[in-house]
Design a protein around this motif. Structure first.
Motif, short mmCIF file in Angstrom:
data_model
loop_
_atom_site.label_atom_id
_atom_site.label_comp_id
_atom_site.label_asym_id
_atom_site.label_seq_id
_atom_site.Cartn_x
_atom_site.Cartn_y
_atom_site.Cartn_z
N HIS A 23 0.83 -1.20 0.00
CA HIS A 23 0.00 0.00 0.00
C HIS A 23 0.86 1.25 0.00
O HIS A 23 0.55 2.24 -0.66
CB HIS A 23 -0.92 0.00 1.21
CG HIS A 23 -2.04 -0.99 1.11
ND1 HIS A 23 -2.83 -1.34 2.18
CD2 HIS A 23 -2.51 -1.70 0.05
CE1 HIS A 23 -3.73 -2.23 1.78
NE2 HIS A 23 -3.55 -2.46 0.51
N MET A 32 1.94 2.47 -3.34
CA MET A 32 0.91 3.08 -4.17
C MET A 32 0.39 4.40 -3.61
O MET A 32 -0.45 5.03 -4.23
CB MET A 32 -0.28 2.11 -4.31
CG MET A 32 0.05 0.81 -5.00
SD MET A 32 -1.45 -0.18 -5.24
CE MET A 32 -1.87 -0.59 -3.55
N ARG A 33 0.90 4.81 -2.46
CA ARG A 33 0.25 5.92 -1.76
C ARG A 33 0.25 7.22 -2.56
O ARG A 33 -0.78 7.90 -2.62
CB ARG A 33 0.92 6.17 -0.41
CG ARG A 33 0.34 7.38 0.30
CD ARG A 33 0.89 7.56 1.68
NE ARG A 33 0.48 6.48 2.55
CZ ARG A 33 0.74 6.45 3.85
NH1 ARG A 33 1.38 7.44 4.40
NH2 ARG A 33 0.33 5.44 4.60
N ALA A 34 1.38 7.58 -3.18
CA ALA A 34 1.45 8.86 -3.90
C ALA A 34 0.40 8.92 -5.00
O ALA A 34 -0.33 9.91 -5.13
CB ALA A 34 2.85 9.08 -4.46
N GLU A 35 0.32 7.84 -5.79
CA GLU A 35 -0.67 7.82 -6.87
C GLU A 35 -2.09 7.80 -6.31
O GLU A 35 -2.96 8.53 -6.80
CB GLU A 35 -0.45 6.58 -7.75
CG GLU A 35 -1.48 6.46 -8.88
CD GLU A 35 -1.33 5.18 -9.67
OE1 GLU A 35 -2.20 4.92 -10.53
OE2 GLU A 35 -0.35 4.44 -9.41
N LEU A 36 -2.31 6.99 -5.27
CA LEU A 36 -3.63 6.93 -4.68
C LEU A 36 -4.07 8.27 -4.11
O LEU A 36 -5.22 8.68 -4.27
CB LEU A 36 -3.66 5.88 -3.56
CG LEU A 36 -3.90 4.43 -3.97
CD1 LEU A 36 -3.77 3.52 -2.76
CD2 LEU A 36 -5.27 4.26 -4.62
N GLN A 37 -3.12 8.97 -3.46
CA GLN A 37 -3.50 10.24 -2.84
C GLN A 37 -3.96 11.23 -3.90
O GLN A 37 -4.95 11.95 -3.70
CB GLN A 37 -2.34 10.84 -2.04
CG GLN A 37 -2.71 12.17 -1.40
CD GLN A 37 -1.82 12.54 -0.23
OE1 GLN A 37 -1.22 11.68 0.41
NE2 GLN A 37 -1.72 13.83 0.04
N LEU A 38 -3.28 11.28 -5.03
CA LEU A 38 -3.70 12.18 -6.10
C LEU A 38 -5.09 11.83 -6.60
O LEU A 38 -5.91 12.70 -6.86
CB LEU A 38 -2.69 12.13 -7.25
CG LEU A 38 -1.36 12.84 -7.00
CD1 LEU A 38 -0.41 12.60 -8.17
CD2 LEU A 38 -1.56 14.34 -6.78
N ARG A 39 -5.35 10.53 -6.73
CA ARG A 39 -6.66 10.11 -7.22
C ARG A 39 -7.75 10.41 -6.20
O ARG A 39 -8.86 10.84 -6.56
CB ARG A 39 -6.61 8.63 -7.57
CG ARG A 39 -5.76 8.34 -8.81
CD ARG A 39 -5.34 6.89 -8.89
NE ARG A 39 -6.47 5.98 -9.02
CZ ARG A 39 -6.35 4.66 -8.97
NH1 ARG A 39 -5.16 4.11 -8.77
NH2 ARG A 39 -7.41 3.89 -9.11
N GLU A 85 -8.49 14.13 -6.28
CA GLU A 85 -9.33 14.48 -7.42
C GLU A 85 -10.79 14.16 -7.12
O GLU A 85 -11.69 14.93 -7.47
CB GLU A 85 -8.86 13.74 -8.67
CG GLU A 85 -7.51 14.23 -9.20
CD GLU A 85 -7.00 13.36 -10.34
OE1 GLU A 85 -7.66 12.36 -10.68
OE2 GLU A 85 -5.92 13.68 -10.88
N VAL A 89 -11.89 5.15 -7.00
CA VAL A 89 -10.46 5.43 -7.20
C VAL A 89 -9.55 4.35 -6.63
O VAL A 89 -8.35 4.36 -6.90
CB VAL A 89 -10.07 6.80 -6.60
CG1 VAL A 89 -10.88 7.91 -7.22
CG2 VAL A 89 -10.17 6.80 -5.09
N THR A 90 -10.11 3.43 -5.84
CA THR A 90 -9.28 2.35 -5.30
C THR A 90 -9.93 1.00 -5.62
O THR A 90 -10.28 0.25 -4.72
CB THR A 90 -9.10 2.49 -3.78
OG1 THR A 90 -10.39 2.51 -3.15
CG2 THR A 90 -8.35 3.77 -3.44
#
Length: 222
Positions: free
Chosen positions: A137, A140-147, A150, A205-206
């Motif tokens: 997890h 993936m945090r940086a990409e997830l946080q952006l999503r 949004e 998003v997840t």
């Protein structure tokens, strides 16, 4: 309404008699809640330059200067008054350090007692994903946080506020209603709708990831 706790009333009585230790004790009782509020609302550009403890220290100074005025007219619970003073000091520090950058109306939300720093989608996203601690997890945090940011940006500022207040600051429904200047029924209904919207956003998003620990049941109205 004034704080109805008998213990709080006793401390407020002692404060009115000039007992500074009673004021310190009452402030410390709410320190953790106030710190959560500051952490949620401090602008990301101030991270590393200011610590939430700095904001609370300045807030306590102003609380000690103005508590006599509160005691003359305690028309809101003591915690909400503390929260308001603390939020105003955070607002002042934002403007002091960031200047005209903080004059954008989009950086603040007009609440019952005026414009105060609003919770940002970035801050909420960080809080929501902060409990994902496994290595897979974390990667993936940086990409997830952006999503997630949004998705949160598609929510109204008031819906983000009610999520922040009820779920992260952990204020009661009555307190949230007073902070936002709406009815208790309105605050409860908005919280339920905002939770449903947020859960749908997280699902979108997840995909394939379950976050059961992140949010309470959708029909939760504590």
């Amino acid at each position: 309404m004034p704080d109805s706790s008998d213990d709080t009333k006793e401390l407020l009585c002692r404060i009115g008699q000039g007992d500074q230790r009673a004021l310190g004790a009452l402030f410390n009782r709410h320190r953790a809640r106030l710190r959560r509020m500051v952490e949620l609302r401090m602008h990301r550009k101030l991270h590393g330059r200011l610590d939430p403890s700095d904001v609370l220290q300045e807030a306590y100074f102003w609380v000690s200067r103005s508590v006599a005025d509160y005691l003359r007219n305690p028309n809101i619970p003591f915690y909400l008054w503390l929260r308001f003073i603390t939020a105003r000091r955070l607002q002042h520090l934002h403007r002091h350090h960031l200047g005209t950058k903080m004059r954008d109306a989009g950086m603040e939300i007009s609440l019952q007692r005026g414009a105060l720093p609003q919770v940002s989608s970035a801050s909420l996203a960080a809080q929501l994903l902060g409990r994902l601690s496994t290595p897979s997890h974390a990667a993936m945090r940086a990409e997830l946080q952006l999503r997630v940011q949004e998705g949160l940006n598609r929510m109204t500022p008031l819906d983000r506020e009610i999520i922040a207040l009820r779920h992260f600051e952990q204020v009661s429904n009555s307190e949230a209603a007073q902070i936002l200047g709406i009815t208790e029924a309105g605050a409860s209904n908005r919280f339920i709708r905002a939770l449903k919207r947020l859960k749908q956003i997280l699902t979108d998003v997840t995909p394939g990831m379950t976050l059961p620990e992140v949010l309470p049941p959708t029909d939760s109205t504590p």
